[in-house]
Design a protein around this motif. Structure first.
Motif, PDB file in Angstrom:
ATOM      1  N   LEU C  97      91.923 -11.341  28.834  1.00 47.44           N
ATOM      2  CA  LEU C  97      92.468 -10.458  27.800  1.00 47.44           C
ATOM      3  C   LEU C  97      91.365  -9.551  27.244  1.00 47.44           C
ATOM      4  CD1 LEU C  97      95.412 -10.671  27.068  1.00 47.44           C
ATOM      5  CD2 LEU C  97      94.792 -11.960  25.036  1.00 47.44           C
ATOM      6  N   TRP C 254      95.634  -5.670  31.639  1.00 48.74           N
ATOM      7  CA  TRP C 254      96.759  -6.412  31.057  1.00 48.74           C
ATOM      8  C   TRP C 254      97.991  -6.317  31.952  1.00 48.74           C
ATOM      9  CZ3 TRP C 254      95.600  -3.897  25.659  1.00 48.74           C
ATOM     10  CH2 TRP C 254      94.473  -4.524  25.113  1.00 48.74           C
ATOM     11  N   PRO C 275      99.043 -11.048  27.542  1.00 45.40           N
ATOM     12  CA  PRO C 275      98.721  -9.653  27.873  1.00 45.40           C
ATOM     13  C   PRO C 275      99.800  -8.681  27.396  1.00 45.40           C
ATOM     14  CG  PRO C 275      98.674 -11.052  29.844  1.00 45.40           C
ATOM     15  CD  PRO C 275      99.090 -11.923  28.715  1.00 45.40           C
TER      16      PRO C 275
END
Lengths: 347, 306, 322
Positions: C97, C254, C275
């Motif tokens: 992330l 993401w 995400p």
């Protein structure tokens, strides 16, 4: 007005304002739009509300029609229609029933006052169906008659046209037709001719005058132009900085104005019969209404101000004359060079 | 009207020409079609033969002219992957994508316009704040992720709808909602701000002075006036969905339309099929935008199309 | 490098006005709670992107067969080792992330700068030169606007070969037109305003007029547009990466993580949820901040906002009285 033959009902005002106050709440602070405005209109009477732009004329009209919107609000005083209040919860409900039916309004700018996507006919049909319960067909037929009555040629063809296909004068006639569609008792005309060409102006004023006579309308005419007043109105109220500074019969005001501001206003109005004097304007500007002066609002521009003017003068009647003015030091002519002698004609 | 049509058709031809040019540059000059489309095991002779078949040995100008001529005749060649004319595949998949767009935008308009108008009645009121917050979230959530979350919640956990594929009416619900939500949010926001602006117009004041009730003014007067901007936005949203955003949604839901076919074409290096899709979509955009302009004239008599 | 170190840099060049402006900006911003929260979140995202190597507990690409699909730390089977759990290949979701923020910001910023500078330049030329130049440029813009945007993007990426630089160039190629239209519109309307005409009469050259008179008026609307375009690019980057045509493994994005997680999302919710939330919250924060910026730079909007505040107050009073 004191004619004993008239019934009590006729002499009672249909619309009365008592000490009306309107405030606008802006980021800079509270703007005092109206600071205690009082006047009355009787049935069939025409009253001109005169003053510079920003003096509160249009705010007055908006307040009567219930069109004051936030950040503005009526904060004090009374609006009475045939003796009944139009303020407060019950009053507003009453006012909603009156608007468009018993009182109606014509606005300054005919170019933006009609819905651009609705035909002229739809406007006329809508208001009659709403207030008179007419069928679509009956409303359309009467709509064409109304257009005819306000001097629009080919009324049936006009019904199907859209606002952008009409000239400004024509649109103002449509606005007037809309305003009188439900046979109101009071018509408020807010600078109805300001946006029009001079030749069209006269025609629209004539139309209003005819309607007033034929329908027994009361008219509240709002204007900055004293020339417009003379032909049409019996009564005049002069506004300055959110208050009324002088009222009276039109003839009296033009001949013997008592407030220095009214005198200055008359002095600065061009007249057709008068070639001798150049136009004189009043020096200075009206006070801002964010922090209105405690005393006489006209004092800073007044040629004859004095110590007393630090206190606010009340609107006081003058003995032996119908009307009133708000000035401590009133003289027949406050301004240095006297206005020319013969009675001025504003026609 | 005739002048307008001619004008728009010229514009449309320019767009088609531009797309043709970009596709040509991309497929013939930037990418190497021979390397892309033939298997690695292909022999040098096979490569040369294929290159000749495509006309790659010709001068570049000739190549472009014959390429453009083929496209304008809607002759896109055979799909390498499915071994049949690319146009046939496109036409077979087209209805599914149109269904998805119709359902998605039916949803977006049916909720977006009324909710936006409702929010505008009391700007900054409780309802307005809720509606604005919801549309802000709708604008911010990535569409493909939204689709996956909807599948997890409504298909897997609640079992209300099938997870993917097409066939029944229930199949279209989740893809349509996923496709429609960002557009619904934008339509809602625009309707709201247009109605607020419209309610401040002078003609609304005069209508109020005529004693017309608020409801009548809102529905009878302002809604018609905001139709042109709202329709413009909706048209634009439909076009951009048509121009590719269905690819994302169709991929998530395995919806067998043009978008999924485009992804399959890419994964199979099927250049002919991909350029057929791009070209057909481009023609569709041109047609839809001409249709939209004509529609404005119907709503607003002031619009002069010439 | 730490945050305190960064803060000392402006102090070396004493510019108190900047501090005062920044203080005023924060004071004004803090009045709008949603926009303030959005701004704070954006600061966090930027910090995460910049300091990802320092902050990330694990190598985002490090796979571990033993630690596959570990749930987040607060769930029953979770461990503090992986705060947000791990994906199918045992990679740490939190670390991915943090690194994923880099891809989003890099692509977003590059595309906005690239498309923006090209679009603005063309808009300036079009608006300032007018005449035939303007006609030609606007025709080109019209044609580009009518292109089948995302589909053509897919075609181009597929032909060139998917990679982060490809994605940046292709997204810039299909997103510059809106800047041209905005700038041209403003320049056109300003050319006819009296103060530009006066400057021309006074003999100011076109370059000086652009610098002194036109650019300052362009900045606020351009800034708002660029910020909103940034969100569009962010979403487009995520979509392309999701489709496998954007950031390529072993890179992180993401959108790519969601694509990876989608195949086993019925087994594990966390690899796609975090995400996705990161994208949604970033875009939402930007939208909130941009909205605040638009309202704050527009005097008429500020007055309206004040009026609405008063309206709420009056309604509350009325409700309390009635």
């Amino acid at each position: 007005m004191d004619d004993p033959a008239m019934t009590a009902d006729d002499t009672a005002p249909i619309l009365e304002l008592r000490n009306l106050e309107v405030e606008f709440d802006t980021r800079a602070g509270t703007v005092h739009g109206l600071r205690g405005v009082s006047f009355a209109i009787r049935r069939g009477e025409t009253l001109a509300l005169v003053g510079e732009s920003g003096s509160g004329k249009s705010v007055t009209a908006s307040a009567i029609m219930g069109l004051i919107q936030l950040p503005g609000a009526v904060t004090g005083g009374e609006i009475l229609w045939k003796g009944q209040s139009l303020l407060g919860r019950a009053g507003e409900r009453r006012a909603r029933r009156l608007r468009g039916r018993e009182m109606s309004m014509v606005f300054q700018d005919p170019m933006t006052s009609l819905n651009p996507l609705m035909s002229i006919g739809s406007h006329l049909v809508e208001v009659q169906r709403r207030h008179m319960g007419l069928s679509r067909r009956a409303a359309a037929a009467r709509g064409a008659e109304l257009l005819d009555a306000v001097g629009i040629t080919e009324p049936h063809r006009r019904m199907g046209q859209f606002p952008h296909e009409l000239s400004g004068g024509m649109r103002q006639r449509v606005m007037i037709a809309l305003a009188i569609a439900c046979e109101p008792e009071l018509l408020i005309a807010d600078e109805p001719t300001t946006a029009l060409d001079v030749t069209i102006q006269a025609q629209v004023l004539d139309l209003l005058s005819d309607l007033q006579r034929d329908m027994g309308l009361s008219i509240l005419l709002i204007t900055h132009d004293l020339g417009v007043v003379a032909g049409l109105c019996e009564q005049v109220a002069v506004m300055y900085a959110g208050e009324i500074v002088e009222t009276g019969a039109a003839d009296d005001i033009f001949d013997r104005a008592r407030h220095p501001y009214t005198q200055g206003l008359i002095r600065s109005t061009p007249r057709l019969t008068d070639r001798s004097e150049r136009l004189v304007s009043i020096d200075g500007a009206p006070p801002g209404l964010l922090h209105p002066p405690a005393g006489c609002a006209f004092e800073p521009r007044c040629p004859q101000s004095s110590e007393r003017c630090r206190a606010r003068p009340a609107l006081a009647a003058e003995p032996g004359r119908q009307g009133a003015f708000a000035c401590w030091n009133s003289t027949p002519s406050a301004w240095p060079e006297a206005a020319p002698g013969p009675k001025a004609s504003f026609a | 009207m005739a002048k307008f049509l001619v004008n728009r058709l010229v514009q449309g031809m320019l767009v088609i020409l531009g797309v043709t040019l970009v596709v040509f540059v991309a497929t013939r000059l930037v990418g190497d079609p021979v390397q892309m489309m033939l298997p690695l095991s292909a022999s040098a002779e096979q490569r040369a033969a294929f290159s000749q078949e495509l006309g790659l040995d010709q001068p570049i100008g000739t190549q472009f002219l014959s390429f453009a001529a083929d496209l304008l005749r809607f002759d896109f060649g055979d799909s390498l992957w499915q071994r049949r004319p690319a146009l046939d595949i496109v036409l077979a998949k087209l209805p599914k994508t149109l269904q998805l767009i119709a359902a998605g935008f039916g949803f977006a308009v049916a909720f977006g316009i009324p909710l936006g108008a409702l929010a505008a009645v009391r700007p900054d009121g409780l309802l307005d704040r809720i509606i604005v917050s919801v549309s802000l979230i709708g604008l911010s959530v990535p569409q493909f992720w939204l689709g996956l979350i909807l599948v997890m919640v409504f298909a897997v956990n609640l079992g209300l709808f099938p997870t993917s594929g097409s066939g029944s009416l229930a199949h279209i619900v989740l893809p349509a909602v996923t496709l429609g939500i960002p557009s619904m949010a934008r339509i809602m926001m625009l309707t709201r701000s247009s109605v607020i602006a419209e309610l401040n117009q002078q003609y609304v004041r005069t209508a109020r002075a005529r004693g017309l009730p608020f409801r009548r003014i809102l529905f009878g007067h302002t809604m018609r006036n905001i139709l042109v901007p709202v329709l413009t936005l909706t048209g634009w949203e439909v076009i951009s969905a048509w121009a590719g955003y269905t690819v994302v949604v169709e991929t998530v839901f395995a919806w067998p339309g043009l978008g999924m076919t485009a992804m399959n074409a890419i994964n199979h290096s099927d250049m002919f099929l991909l350029q057929a899709i791009v070209f057909v979509v481009a023609v569709g955009i041109v047609l839809v935008s001409i249709l939209l302009d004509a529609l404005y004239k119907l709503i607003d008599p002031r619009i002069d199309l010439a | 490098m730490t945050a305190t170190h960064l803060a000392t840099i402006p102090a070396q060049r004493p510019r108190p006005a900047v501090f005062r402006a920044a203080g005023g900006f924060l004071a004004e911003l803090s009045k709008d709670k949603a926009a303030f929260a959005g701004f704070l979140f954006l600061v966090l995202v930027v910090l995460a992107a910049v300091f990802a190597p320092l902050l990330a507990p694990h190598d985002p690409a490090a796979q571990s067969v033993l630690a596959r699909l570990k749930p987040p730390a607060w769930t029953a089977r979770g461990s503090a080792e992986h705060l947000l759990g791990t994906d199918m290949l045992g990679r740490d979701v939190l670390s991915r992330l943090l690194y994923g923020a880099r891809a989003s910001l890099l692509v977003g910023t590059s595309v906005v700068l690239l498309a923006g500078s090209f679009g603005v330049l063309l808009g300036l030329v079009s608006g300032y030169r007018g005449g035939r130049t303007d006609t030609v440029i606007m025709r080109v813009v019209d044609v580009f606007v009518a292109f089948p945007g995302l589909l053509l993007t897919l075609l181009l990426v597929a032909m060139i070969g998917p990679s982060t630089p490809t994605m940046i160039v292709v997204l810039a190629f299909s997103n510059w037109m809106i800047y041209t239209r905005l700038v041209r519109g403003i320049v056109m309307s300003m050319r006819t305003t009296p103060f530009i005409e006066a400057a021309e009469v006074l003999g100011c050259g076109p370059r000086r007029i652009l610098q002194v008179h036109v650019l300052p008026n362009l900045v606020p609307p351009l800034l708002t547009l660029a910020i909103l375009e940034f969100t569009n690019i962010l979403l487009a980057e995520a979509a392309l990466s999701f489709l496998g045509l954007g950031v390529q493994p072993p890179g992180t994005s993401w959108g790519l993580d969601i694509a990876n997680g989608k195949n086993y999302m019925l087994l594990a919710w966390w690899p796609i949820t975090f995400p996705g939330l990161a994208i949604a919250l970033t875009v939402l924060s930007i939208n909130l901040f941009a909205n605040w910026l638009r309202v704050t730079t527009d005097p008429a909007e500020r007055e309206k906002r004040h009026a609405r505040g008063r309206l709420r107050l009056l309604r509350r009073k009325a409700a309390a009285n009635g």
